[in-house]
Design a protein around this motif. Structure first.
Motif, PDB file in Angstrom:
ATOM      1  N   ASN A 273       0.832  -1.211   0.000  1.00  0.00           N
ATOM      2  CA  ASN A 273       0.000   0.000   0.000  1.00  0.00           C
ATOM      3  C   ASN A 273       0.863   1.256   0.000  1.00  0.00           C
ATOM      4  O   ASN A 273       0.553   2.241  -0.673  1.00  0.00           O
ATOM      5  CB  ASN A 273      -0.936   0.000   1.203  1.00  0.00           C
ATOM      6  CG  ASN A 273      -2.067  -1.008   1.060  1.00  0.00           C
ATOM      7  OD1 ASN A 273      -2.439  -1.378  -0.051  1.00  0.00           O
ATOM      8  ND2 ASN A 273      -2.603  -1.466   2.169  1.00  0.00           N
ATOM      9  N   ARG A 276       2.309   1.741  -3.471  1.00  0.00           N
ATOM     10  CA  ARG A 276       1.285   2.242  -4.392  1.00  0.00           C
ATOM     11  C   ARG A 276       0.971   3.700  -4.109  1.00  0.00           C
ATOM     12  O   ARG A 276       0.745   4.493  -5.043  1.00  0.00           O
ATOM     13  CB  ARG A 276       0.024   1.394  -4.253  1.00  0.00           C
ATOM     14  CG  ARG A 276       0.159  -0.003  -4.870  1.00  0.00           C
ATOM     15  CD  ARG A 276      -1.014  -0.887  -4.535  1.00  0.00           C
ATOM     16  NE  ARG A 276      -0.912  -2.187  -5.199  1.00  0.00           N
ATOM     17  CZ  ARG A 276      -1.657  -3.234  -4.890  1.00  0.00           C
ATOM     18  NH1 ARG A 276      -2.565  -3.136  -3.935  1.00  0.00           N
ATOM     19  NH2 ARG A 276      -1.502  -4.376  -5.539  1.00  0.00           N
ATOM     20  N   SER A 277       0.961   4.083  -2.837  1.00  0.00           N
ATOM     21  CA  SER A 277       0.702   5.483  -2.489  1.00  0.00           C
ATOM     22  C   SER A 277       1.812   6.378  -3.004  1.00  0.00           C
ATOM     23  O   SER A 277       1.554   7.483  -3.506  1.00  0.00           O
ATOM     24  CB  SER A 277       0.574   5.627  -0.965  1.00  0.00           C
ATOM     25  OG  SER A 277      -0.524   4.878  -0.481  1.00  0.00           O
ATOM     26  N   SER A 279       3.715   5.784  -5.633  1.00  0.00           N
ATOM     27  CA  SER A 279       3.567   5.856  -7.092  1.00  0.00           C
ATOM     28  C   SER A 279       2.439   6.810  -7.470  1.00  0.00           C
ATOM     29  O   SER A 279       2.568   7.598  -8.420  1.00  0.00           O
ATOM     30  CB  SER A 279       3.288   4.464  -7.665  1.00  0.00           C
ATOM     31  OG  SER A 279       4.358   3.583  -7.412  1.00  0.00           O
TER      32      SER A 279
END
Length: 406
Positions: A273, A276-277, A279
């Motif tokens: 997570n 992804r945050s 990115s």
């Protein structure tokens, strides 16, 4: 008029318009350069940070772990017509070997997406030295295969990588807790009278306190004897070529082997997570910087159209078609984007070198060679697109009206 001559005229007019108002052009180029430098540096920084986090996290664990299926309670069927109340507690999981693990290992070795396979047996034990004792996890490994999963030999801070009968590797924290050094004796007690006296041949530091305080690496056969699983293994660890496809590969392996397949993405949900945050944050920065650059180019060219009303009218009166006027302002937008992004990319590259040379040196930023050309291409396209509206407005000018009211 030949195409080459037409293009030469358009380039000449576009450059003339830009050079006639140097300060205005320099300001927008400076703004584009700042935006491009931010995009290049932030993208390289986040990419480097993610690579460092992944390397540190996956440097101490496998990408996919193959495990036996969990044991479940069996529900006894009731006679027809009977009614019963069932109070069921989850079944305790005992230490079990993977059935026919040699065949499973052979199947995994043949999978093209898997880079390394290592059978392993692990279980709890008590480490004792004199009156000091500590709860540990025994890890029985095949050294040649295990080093392809985790480069444990590169994490040694003392001694040598020697995992064989009577010799073990222990973590730095465990060595400190029990007062152990290279060559010292350590007693391992797995319960039910299964004990072994071993020599400490090496001390490692994985960088994770819990692992450095609990892991004890020993020979596969000796671990099987201590854990009362002769000839068995409790887990098969693997590494894959594409780490972000680990979950899909794990699901396929579970269907293929009929066992549990646990990927690093499943066990490190919070890390995933966070990546992804990061990115998403990088993409948002790119989008907003791109929008600001586009508005800057559009506003400058809109002002240029107003300032050049008379010149545009004269060009139209001299026979310049609307398409040529349109291309003149599109070329200006592209040139502004190209020059600004080139300067900004150079600044971004310099910031990366400063970070690597003078920064905190927590990790190295590896600048992707594709990043700078892509950033310049996107900035140039943004400049052309941003110039579209002012260019269309200039191309629609009526020559007589433009000259009269200029």
């Amino acid at each position: 008029m030949r195409l080459r001559d037409s293009l030469w005229i358009e380039w000449t007019i576009a450059l003339r318009f830009l050079l006639d108002n140097r300060l205005q052009s320099l300001l927008i180029i400076f703004g584009i350069a700042v935006g491009s430098a931010v995009i290049v540096f932030i993208t390289a920084l986040i990419t480097g940070l993610q690579a460092n986090v992944i390397e540190r996290t996956l440097g101490t664990q496998a990408h996919i772990r193959i495990l036996p299926l969990d044991e479940v309670n069996r529900v006894v069927p009731l006679p027809a017509g009977s009614v019963g109340l069932l109070l069921e507690s989850p079944r305790a999981q005992r230490l079990r070997s993977i059935s026919n693990w040699q065949a499973v290992r052979q199947v995994l070795d043949q999978q093209p997406q898997i880079r390394a396979v290592s059978p392993q047996i692990s279980g709890p034990a008590l480490a004792r030295r004199g009156v000091a004792r500590s709860s540990v996890t025994l890890l029985g490994i095949d050294p040649e295969r295990y080093l392809k999963i985790i480069a444990l030999d590169q994490e040694l801070i003392a001694g040598e990588f020697r995992v064989e009968a009577g010799h073990v590797l222990i973590g730095k924290e465990l060595a400190s807790d029990l007062g152990l050094g290279i060559g010292d004796k350590l007693r391992l007690d797995a319960g039910d009278g299964r004990e072994a006296l071993v020599d400490v041949s090496g001390i490692f530091e994985l960088g994770v306190r819990e692992l450095d305080a609990r892991f004890v690496y020993l020979d596969l056969k000796q671990a099987q004897t201590l854990l009362d699983l002769p000839g068995g293994v409790t887990v098969i660890e693997t590494r894959v070529e594409q780490i972000f496809q680990a979950e899909q590969i794990a699901q396929r392996l579970a269907r293929l082997t009929g066992l549990q397949a646990e990927s690093w993405m499943q066990t490190n949900g919070q890390l995933l997570n966070a990546l992804r945050s990061q990115s998403l944050t990088t993409e948002m920065i790119r989008i907003f910087v791109g929008i600001s650059v586009a508005f800057g180019i559009a506003s400058v060219l809109a002002v240029s159209v107003v300032q050049r009303t008379r010149e545009i009218g004269i060009l139209r009166a001299m026979g310049s078609p609307r398409g040529q006027i349109l291309r003149v302002f599109l070329l200006q937008g592209g040139l502004l984007g190209l020059l600004g992004s080139a300067a900004g990319s150079a600044v971004g590259w310099a910031l990366v070198q400063v970070f690597n040379g003078l920064g905190p040196k927590l990790f190295q930023i590896i600048l992707d060679p594709v990043l700078i050309p892509v950033a310049m291409l996107l900035a140039t396209l943004t400049g052309v697109l941003a110039a579209a509206f002012p260019a269309r407005r200039a191309a629609r000018y009526d020559p007589a009206v433009a000259i009269r009211y200029a």
